[in-house]
Scaffold this motif. Structure first.
Motif, PDB file in Angstrom:
ATOM      1  N   GLY A  79     -45.168 -14.599  -8.502  1.00  0.00           N
ATOM      2  CA  GLY A  79     -45.475 -14.107  -9.842  1.00  0.00           C
ATOM      3  C   GLY A  79     -44.818 -12.757 -10.106  1.00  0.00           C
ATOM      4  N   GLU A  80     -44.936 -12.311 -11.360  1.00  0.00           N
ATOM      5  CA  GLU A  80     -44.255 -11.082 -11.769  1.00  0.00           C
ATOM      6  C   GLU A  80     -44.893  -9.818 -11.206  1.00  0.00           C
ATOM      7  N   ILE A  81     -46.180  -9.847 -10.953  1.00  0.00           N
ATOM      8  CA  ILE A  81     -46.901  -8.654 -10.523  1.00  0.00           C
ATOM      9  C   ILE A  81     -47.145  -8.729  -9.018  1.00  0.00           C
ATOM     10  N   HIS A  82     -46.147  -8.319  -8.255  1.00  0.00           N
ATOM     11  CA  HIS A  82     -46.234  -8.355  -6.800  1.00  0.00           C
ATOM     12  C   HIS A  82     -45.304  -7.279  -6.238  1.00  0.00           C
ATOM     13  N   PRO A  83     -45.708  -6.601  -5.168  1.00  0.00           N
ATOM     14  CA  PRO A  83     -44.843  -5.551  -4.597  1.00  0.00           C
ATOM     15  C   PRO A  83     -43.469  -6.059  -4.176  1.00  0.00           C
ATOM     16  N   GLY A  84     -43.394  -7.297  -3.695  1.00  0.00           N
ATOM     17  CA  GLY A  84     -42.106  -7.855  -3.290  1.00  0.00           C
ATOM     18  C   GLY A  84     -41.161  -8.054  -4.453  1.00  0.00           C
ATOM     19  N   VAL A  85     -41.727  -8.384  -5.615  1.00  0.00           N
ATOM     20  CA  VAL A  85     -40.909  -8.526  -6.821  1.00  0.00           C
ATOM     21  C   VAL A  85     -40.357  -7.160  -7.214  1.00  0.00           C
ATOM     22  N   ALA A  86     -41.223  -6.156  -7.211  1.00  0.00           N
ATOM     23  CA  ALA A  86     -40.777  -4.797  -7.546  1.00  0.00           C
ATOM     24  C   ALA A  86     -39.713  -4.318  -6.565  1.00  0.00           C
ATOM     25  N   GLN A  87     -39.878  -4.622  -5.287  1.00  0.00           N
ATOM     26  CA  GLN A  87     -38.902  -4.220  -4.274  1.00  0.00           C
ATOM     27  C   GLN A  87     -37.528  -4.818  -4.574  1.00  0.00           C
ATOM     28  N   ALA A  88     -37.504  -6.103  -4.894  1.00  0.00           N
ATOM     29  CA  ALA A  88     -36.236  -6.765  -5.184  1.00  0.00           C
ATOM     30  C   ALA A  88     -35.613  -6.212  -6.464  1.00  0.00           C
ATOM     31  N   GLU A  89     -36.426  -5.967  -7.473  1.00  0.00           N
ATOM     32  CA  GLU A  89     -35.903  -5.402  -8.719  1.00  0.00           C
ATOM     33  C   GLU A  89     -35.311  -4.011  -8.482  1.00  0.00           C
ATOM     34  N   PHE A  90     -35.993  -3.209  -7.684  1.00  0.00           N
ATOM     35  CA  PHE A  90     -35.500  -1.868  -7.391  1.00  0.00           C
ATOM     36  C   PHE A  90     -34.207  -1.923  -6.577  1.00  0.00           C
ATOM     37  N   ALA A  91     -34.127  -2.865  -5.642  1.00  0.00           N
ATOM     38  CA  ALA A  91     -32.901  -3.029  -4.841  1.00  0.00           C
ATOM     39  C   ALA A  91     -31.729  -3.436  -5.736  1.00  0.00           C
ATOM     40  N   ILE A  92     -31.995  -4.316  -6.684  1.00  0.00           N
ATOM     41  CA  ILE A  92     -30.953  -4.718  -7.641  1.00  0.00           C
ATOM     42  C   ILE A  92     -30.507  -3.507  -8.440  1.00  0.00           C
ATOM     43  N   GLY A  93     -31.471  -2.705  -8.893  1.00  0.00           N
ATOM     44  CA  GLY A  93     -31.134  -1.500  -9.645  1.00  0.00           C
ATOM     45  C   GLY A  93     -30.252  -0.557  -8.850  1.00  0.00           C
ATOM     46  N   GLY A  94     -30.577  -0.354  -7.582  1.00  0.00           N
ATOM     47  CA  GLY A  94     -29.766   0.516  -6.737  1.00  0.00           C
ATOM     48  C   GLY A  94     -28.357  -0.002  -6.551  1.00  0.00           C
ATOM     49  N   ALA A  95     -28.230  -1.300  -6.321  1.00  0.00           N
ATOM     50  CA  ALA A  95     -26.901  -1.888  -6.134  1.00  0.00           C
ATOM     51  C   ALA A  95     -26.075  -1.798  -7.420  1.00  0.00           C
ATOM     52  N   LEU A  96     -26.722  -2.056  -8.549  1.00  0.00           N
ATOM     53  CA  LEU A  96     -26.014  -1.940  -9.825  1.00  0.00           C
ATOM     54  C   LEU A  96     -25.567  -0.500 -10.082  1.00  0.00           C
ATOM     55  N   ALA A  97     -26.424   0.461  -9.789  1.00  0.00           N
ATOM     56  CA  ALA A  97     -26.071   1.872  -9.993  1.00  0.00           C
ATOM     57  C   ALA A  97     -24.871   2.257  -9.131  1.00  0.00           C
ATOM     58  N   ARG A  98     -24.855   1.802  -7.914  1.00  0.00           N
ATOM     59  CA  ARG A  98     -23.743   2.133  -7.021  1.00  0.00           C
ATOM     60  C   ARG A  98     -22.454   1.420  -7.409  1.00  0.00           C
ATOM     61  N   ASN A  99     -22.574   0.415  -8.266  1.00  0.00           N
ATOM     62  CA  ASN A  99     -21.396  -0.275  -8.812  1.00  0.00           C
ATOM     63  C   ASN A  99     -21.009   0.276 -10.173  1.00  0.00           C
ATOM     64  N   GLY A 100     -21.711   1.314 -10.628  1.00  0.00           N
ATOM     65  CA  GLY A 100     -21.386   1.913 -11.919  1.00  0.00           C
ATOM     66  C   GLY A 100     -21.930   1.147 -13.109  1.00  0.00           C
ATOM     67  N   GLN A 101     -22.819   0.218 -12.877  1.00  0.00           N
ATOM     68  CA  GLN A 101     -23.422  -0.579 -13.953  1.00  0.00           C
ATOM     69  C   GLN A 101     -24.772   0.037 -14.299  1.00  0.00           C
ATOM     70  N   TYR A 102     -24.707   1.184 -14.960  1.00  0.00           N
ATOM     71  CA  TYR A 102     -25.900   2.017 -15.134  1.00  0.00           C
ATOM     72  C   TYR A 102     -26.932   1.421 -16.079  1.00  0.00           C
ATOM     73  N   ALA A 103     -26.517   0.752 -17.122  1.00  0.00           N
ATOM     74  CA  ALA A 103     -27.493   0.155 -18.043  1.00  0.00           C
ATOM     75  C   ALA A 103     -28.301  -0.930 -17.333  1.00  0.00           C
ATOM     76  N   GLY A 104     -27.620  -1.781 -16.581  1.00  0.00           N
ATOM     77  CA  GLY A 104     -28.316  -2.817 -15.822  1.00  0.00           C
ATOM     78  C   GLY A 104     -29.193  -2.228 -14.747  1.00  0.00           C
ATOM     79  N   ALA A 105     -28.718  -1.143 -14.124  1.00  0.00           N
ATOM     80  CA  ALA A 105     -29.506  -0.473 -13.085  1.00  0.00           C
ATOM     81  C   ALA A 105     -30.791   0.091 -13.669  1.00  0.00           C
TER      82      ALA A 105
END
Length: 132
Positions: A79-105
């Motif tokens: 489901g949407e409300i779970h620490p593992g979901v937040a962890q994956a979303e945050f990891a995606i944000g970090g990877a996007l930021a390091r790729n210069g995709q700041y809006a997606g991050a």
């Protein structure tokens, strides 16, 4: 023996032996994806470790695919409300930021924060601290 290889990959990553860890994770994922007994949540955990390993190697663009697959599995099974979901979303944000995709991050990190707020309350410091 996927569990033994997975444990080895954790140790190798902790030692900074990212290439070795990645090779073991590729093997583990191949086995887990073909094993009906492996839960989707466990598969998601392995995918996050693979993404973390790729990110540690500076391969942030390649890390996005396992992170996204892990997020999809976790959303489907936790489901949407779970620490593992937040962890994956945050990891995606970090990877996007390091790729210069700041809006997606920013969007991914805000999604992670929203999930943490839902878990810990809108004013809870734990919601933000757990993402650091």
């Amino acid at each position: 023996l996927p569990q033994a290889r997975l444990n080895l990959a954790y140790c190798q990553q902790a030692q900074g032996r990212y290439e070795d860890a990645y090779a073991n994770l590729v093997t583990v994922l191949s086995q887990e994806e073909n094993d009906a007994e492996v839960s989707p949540v466990r598969l998601a955990d392995t995918l996050v470790l693979q993404g973390d390993t790729l990110a540690a190697m500076g391969r942030h663009g390649q890390a996005l695919e396992p992170y996204q697959r892990a997020l999809n599995l976790r959303l489907d099974h936790l489901g949407e409300i779970h620490p593992g979901v937040a962890q994956a979303e945050f990891a995606i944000g970090g990877a996007l930021a390091r790729n210069g995709q700041y809006a997606g991050a920013l969007s991914a990190c805000l999604d992670a924060l929203d999930a943490r707020r839902a878990l810990f309350g809108p004013g809870g410091l734990a919601a933000a601290e757990s993402l650091a």
